[in-house]
Write an enzyme that holds these catalytic residues in place. Sequence first.
Site, PDB file in Angstrom:
ATOM      1  N   THR A 150      -9.063  14.344 -24.786  1.00  0.00           N
ATOM      2  CA  THR A 150      -8.089  13.485 -25.459  1.00  0.00           C
ATOM      3  C   THR A 150      -8.488  13.184 -26.895  1.00  0.00           C
ATOM      4  OG1 THR A 150      -9.202  11.616 -24.415  1.00  0.00           O
ATOM      5  CG2 THR A 150      -7.185  12.405 -23.376  1.00  0.00           C
ATOM      6  N   ASP A 179      -1.483   4.081   4.006  1.00  0.00           N
ATOM      7  CA  ASP A 179      -1.306   5.522   4.195  1.00  0.00           C
ATOM      8  C   ASP A 179      -1.872   5.940   5.547  1.00  0.00           C
ATOM      9  OD1 ASP A 179      -1.579   8.370   4.128  1.00  0.00           O
ATOM     10  OD2 ASP A 179      -1.430   8.315   1.941  1.00  0.00           O
ATOM     11  N   SER A 238     -12.274  -5.189  -9.843  1.00  0.00           N
ATOM     12  CA  SER A 238     -11.520  -5.159 -11.089  1.00  0.00           C
ATOM     13  C   SER A 238     -11.889  -3.895 -11.874  1.00  0.00           C
ATOM     14  CB  SER A 238     -11.799  -6.421 -11.902  1.00  0.00           C
ATOM     15  OG  SER A 238     -11.000  -6.454 -13.076  1.00  0.00           O
ATOM     16  N   LYS A 256      -4.239   9.124   5.554  1.00  0.00           N
ATOM     17  CA  LYS A 256      -5.594   8.868   5.062  1.00  0.00           C
ATOM     18  C   LYS A 256      -6.405   8.105   6.098  1.00  0.00           C
ATOM     19  CE  LYS A 256      -4.319   8.895   0.167  1.00  0.00           C
ATOM     20  NZ  LYS A 256      -4.133   8.052  -1.049  1.00  0.00           N
ATOM     21  N   SER A 278      -4.876  -0.515   4.978  1.00  0.00           N
ATOM     22  CA  SER A 278      -4.231   0.299   3.945  1.00  0.00           C
ATOM     23  C   SER A 278      -2.893   0.803   4.474  1.00  0.00           C
ATOM     24  CB  SER A 278      -5.117   1.482   3.536  1.00  0.00           C
ATOM     25  OG  SER A 278      -5.282   2.389   4.618  1.00  0.00           O
ATOM     26  N   GLU A 285      -3.918   4.609 -22.917  1.00  0.00           N
ATOM     27  CA  GLU A 285      -5.344   4.898 -22.810  1.00  0.00           C
ATOM     28  C   GLU A 285      -6.104   4.325 -24.009  1.00  0.00           C
ATOM     29  OE1 GLU A 285      -7.739   8.696 -21.073  1.00  0.00           O
ATOM     30  OE2 GLU A 285      -6.334   9.120 -22.685  1.00  0.00           O
ATOM     31  N   LYS A 308     -10.446  -2.063 -17.773  1.00  0.00           N
ATOM     32  CA  LYS A 308      -9.142  -2.129 -18.438  1.00  0.00           C
ATOM     33  C   LYS A 308      -8.523  -3.526 -18.400  1.00  0.00           C
ATOM     34  CE  LYS A 308      -8.555   2.741 -17.468  1.00  0.00           C
ATOM     35  NZ  LYS A 308      -9.971   2.841 -17.001  1.00  0.00           N
ATOM     36  N   ALA A 311      -9.856  -3.938  -2.535  1.00  0.00           N
ATOM     37  CA  ALA A 311      -9.911  -2.724  -3.347  1.00  0.00           C
ATOM     38  C   ALA A 311      -8.542  -2.085  -3.539  1.00  0.00           C
ATOM     39  CB  ALA A 311     -10.867  -1.710  -2.714  1.00  0.00           C
TER      40      ALA A 311
END
Length: 332
Positions: free
Chosen positions: A192, A39, A125, A42, A37, A254, A128, A82
Amino acid sequence: MLSNSSILLTGGTGSFGHTFVPMTLAKYNPKRLVIYSRDEMKQWEMAKLFKDDRRVRFFIGDIRDRERLYRALDGIDQVVHAAATKIVPTAEYNPFECVKTNIIGAMNLIDACIDKGIKRVVALSTDKASSPVNLYGATKLASDKMFVAGNSYAGGHDTRFSVVRYGNVMGSRGSVIPFFQSIKDAGVLPITDARMTRFMITLEQGVELVWHAFEDMQGGEIYVKKIPSMNITDIAKAVAPTARQEFIGIRPGEKLHEQMIGVEDALHTYEYSEHFKILPAIHGWSSDPYRIKDGIKVKGDFMYASDNNQDWMTIPQLEAWIAANVSKIGLP
């Protein structure tokens, strides 16, 4: 498949990684589990949790960087992908950055895995990616297509790619439950749309689906876990029963309801006891008995969405889950 192997996890410092790593160490005892990764902070924080476990390694790098990926994949047997730019509004306002990570990064990883002789790759995945209406979903659909096609792109190489797809991960960083938890003391929760529904899956179930994909895959399958749905207003009631709900309208990009399998995929989808499998439409692979195994073909008008689900989580069930996991909600 995973026992005594070397595994690389891209984006491994996120919520999924913090669950995948200890579960996989305990169940499979891999030789090495490498967190890749970008960062450093982290990674520094996560490394403290595994400072006494020599199997866990950390490698700073970005999936946008092809050369760095090639170096990280030395000696690796399996990869879990991921890493992603995944916050919907962020992707809408920063589209080039989303494309660089979710599409170009996926291309880099596919090429590197083939060239380095990686045995199996499972990519994470999202709902969305099914009939996408936002940029994040569109980039993940493109990524899914690339990982599926990667099996033919690999040619004579032995590398195989598959995908797991699931919806709202309960309690994960940036999701609705920790958000509601963080503001519930104000006495008002923003909603929402009262009609909105979401799939509900735990991080542990997500990890188990990845494990299943590694054991079952022939290459090109998209695995979809059977999970319950819940209405957004009921989620709010479970978090803060006395809070007032204030309706604010849907955010950019959204959806009202999550969808994991669209009717367009029904022709290539098979049902199993705990999951569905969308088989590749290319090369006649959707009729391959080695990929179908004991699956049952779904009906031609089948669609798996959070509003037409047969399984629903109740408010008491979510309250019980929150009470049992309150210390972990919203953590990386």
